[in-house]
Design a protein around this motif. Structure first.
Motif, PDB file in Angstrom:
ATOM      1  N   ALA A 180       0.836  -1.205   0.000  1.00  0.00           N
ATOM      2  CA  ALA A 180       0.000   0.000   0.000  1.00  0.00           C
ATOM      3  C   ALA A 180       0.872   1.256   0.000  1.00  0.00           C
ATOM      4  O   ALA A 180       0.532   2.259  -0.639  1.00  0.00           O
ATOM      5  CB  ALA A 180      -0.929  -0.004   1.211  1.00  0.00           C
ATOM      6  N   ALA A 181       2.001   1.212   0.707  1.00  0.00           N
ATOM      7  CA  ALA A 181       2.920   2.348   0.733  1.00  0.00           C
ATOM      8  C   ALA A 181       3.542   2.599  -0.640  1.00  0.00           C
ATOM      9  O   ALA A 181       4.000   3.706  -0.926  1.00  0.00           O
ATOM     10  CB  ALA A 181       4.013   2.118   1.771  1.00  0.00           C
ATOM     11  N   VAL A 237      -9.008  -0.289   5.998  1.00  0.00           N
ATOM     12  CA  VAL A 237      -8.173  -0.118   7.182  1.00  0.00           C
ATOM     13  C   VAL A 237      -6.982   0.759   6.814  1.00  0.00           C
ATOM     14  O   VAL A 237      -6.653   0.930   5.634  1.00  0.00           O
ATOM     15  CB  VAL A 237      -7.683  -1.477   7.743  1.00  0.00           C
ATOM     16  N   GLY A 238      -6.326   1.298   7.828  1.00  0.00           N
ATOM     17  CA  GLY A 238      -5.185   2.167   7.565  1.00  0.00           C
ATOM     18  C   GLY A 238      -5.641   3.426   6.856  1.00  0.00           C
ATOM     19  O   GLY A 238      -6.649   4.051   7.216  1.00  0.00           O
ATOM     20  N   GLU A 239      -4.936   3.796   5.801  1.00  0.00           N
ATOM     21  CA  GLU A 239      -5.240   5.020   5.057  1.00  0.00           C
ATOM     22  C   GLU A 239      -6.157   4.758   3.859  1.00  0.00           C
ATOM     23  O   GLU A 239      -6.307   5.610   2.982  1.00  0.00           O
ATOM     24  CB  GLU A 239      -3.945   5.684   4.602  1.00  0.00           C
ATOM     25  N   ASP A 249       9.742  -3.025   2.682  1.00  0.00           N
ATOM     26  CA  ASP A 249       9.742  -2.356   1.370  1.00  0.00           C
ATOM     27  C   ASP A 249      10.413  -3.230   0.320  1.00  0.00           C
ATOM     28  O   ASP A 249       9.935  -3.328  -0.815  1.00  0.00           O
ATOM     29  CB  ASP A 249      10.471  -1.011   1.455  1.00  0.00           C
ATOM     30  N   GLN A 250      11.523  -3.843   0.696  1.00  0.00           N
ATOM     31  CA  GLN A 250      12.234  -4.704  -0.245  1.00  0.00           C
ATOM     32  C   GLN A 250      11.362  -5.884  -0.664  1.00  0.00           C
ATOM     33  O   GLN A 250      11.273  -6.220  -1.853  1.00  0.00           O
ATOM     34  CB  GLN A 250      13.529  -5.228   0.367  1.00  0.00           C
ATOM     35  N   ILE A 251      10.704  -6.502   0.306  1.00  0.00           N
ATOM     36  CA  ILE A 251       9.845  -7.642   0.003  1.00  0.00           C
ATOM     37  C   ILE A 251       8.689  -7.212  -0.894  1.00  0.00           C
ATOM     38  O   ILE A 251       8.355  -7.894  -1.872  1.00  0.00           O
ATOM     39  CB  ILE A 251       9.319  -8.275   1.307  1.00  0.00           C
ATOM     40  N   ALA A 252       8.067  -6.067  -0.583  1.00  0.00           N
ATOM     41  CA  ALA A 252       6.946  -5.584  -1.384  1.00  0.00           C
ATOM     42  C   ALA A 252       7.382  -5.308  -2.820  1.00  0.00           C
ATOM     43  O   ALA A 252       6.668  -5.651  -3.778  1.00  0.00           O
ATOM     44  CB  ALA A 252       6.359  -4.317  -0.753  1.00  0.00           C
TER      45      ALA A 252
END
Length: 336
Positions: free
Chosen positions: A34-35, A98-100, A320-323
């Protein structure tokens, strides 16, 4: 019901061994995607409801469960209940943001264990060419089609229980890619042989069922592809992994190739012979208190209030790396 499969990539972080952090990893990877600007649907398909319990407090979870049998229910059982009782197709419900707002969840339900028993019967009915069997076995996949279209997500993550039962069978057969999470220990390594052989059998059985199905029947693809693995919850001493964990990680890589890659290669030699170079997607060390705080707050590791700043930065970088690996590799393999 829709006959076309939605474009969203469906993934399962799956290992039938318990205690390897499947739910925690699923939640954190979803928020990391999502980020990156992706939209993600989380499907809590474990009757233990751990994913739902991670993201909602106890009162909310109790509220979901108390009304799931009624017309105002909002859980995965609510959606599948008409199929279970033979009263029609799945009931379409609205997932929670959920979240943003880039992550959605279909809440879990302990009554999903009843649907799992039901799936044992419908699997047998498929081999007998009974119409109910095909519809019920693919009902969860069909539900996800509608929810993915409604939310416009890029990725769907199934959260699964630690077993090789009928429910996980239909989930894996609906999955585009599966990821193996593993603790760096003896039991995680040993579990890989059962995992590979089980997937091999499920895929072969589903090929038989697909051949028996009437024309224009909505069916799961039945071809889960290995995307990679993620070692996690290992200890760091100094600047590197502990000696014991390093030993198990080396053994894990060898066994993944022998027990999963080679076993599944028999089913699709061209794909597996050219597309499995460097299958580690990343790694997540033991974040100790940070993990406990994240679970209490219902947020990813890198978003806890307070906490050790260095650990939060490390968690963000690892996830982040995994995403990025998941996003890039799944796109590339879909085009191949």
């Amino acid at each position: 019901m829709a006959a076309a499969r939605h474009r969203a990539v469906r993934l399962t972080i799956y290992n039938h061994k318990g205690g390897v952090g499947k739910t925690t990893l699923t939640v954190n990877v979803a928020f990391a995607l999502a980020a990156l600007g992706k939209k993600v649907l989380l499907v809590d398909s474990d009757p233990q409801c751990n994913l739902t319990s991670y993201l909602f407090d106890d009162d909310h979870v109790d509220g979901f469960l108390d009304k799931s049998d009624g017309t105002s229910g909002e859980t995965i059982w609510t959606a599948l209940r008409p199929v279970f009782h033979g009263k029609g197709p799945v009931q379409l419900i609205t997932p929670y943001k959920v979240g943003e707002g880039r992550v959605f969840i279909l809440p879990g339900d302990i009554k999903l264990s009843e649907y799992e028993l039901f799936l044992s019967d419908t699997w047998t009915e498929c081999f007998k060419r009974q119409e109910r069997g095909f519809g019920a076995t693919s009902a969860l996949s069909n539900l996800v089609n509608h929810l993915a279209a409604k939310t416009g997500v890029d990725f769907v993550f199934y959260d699964t229980g630690p077993n090789i039962g009928p429910l996980n069978r239909v989930i894996l057969l609906d999955t585009d890619f599966f990821i193996v999470p593993a603790a760096c220990d003896h039991f995680s390594v040993r579990a890989l042989n059962t995992l590979g052989q089980t997937l091999h059998r499920w895929i072969l059985d589903w090929r038989t069922i697909r051949a028996l199905a009437p024309d224009r029947t909505y069916l799961m693809p039945g071809h889960p592809l290995y995307l990679g693995y993620i070692p996690q919850r290992f200890r760091i001493y100094g600047h590197g992994m502990s000696r014991a964990h390093s030993f198990y990680l080396r053994n894990l890589e060898k066994r993944l190739f022998r027990d999963i890659v080679l076993v599944l290669r028999e089913l699709d030699p061209p794909w597996f012979s050219t597309r499995l170079k460097g299958s580690k997607l990343g790694e997540v060390k033991d974040f100790g208190k940070l993990l406990h705080q994240a679970e209490l707050e219902g947020v990813p590791l890198f978003d806890v209030s307070g906490g050790d700043k260095t650990q939060k930065t490390q968690a963000k970088a690892a996830l982040d790396q995994i995403a990025k690996q998941i996003n890039g590799r799944s796109r590339a393999l879909r085009r191949a």
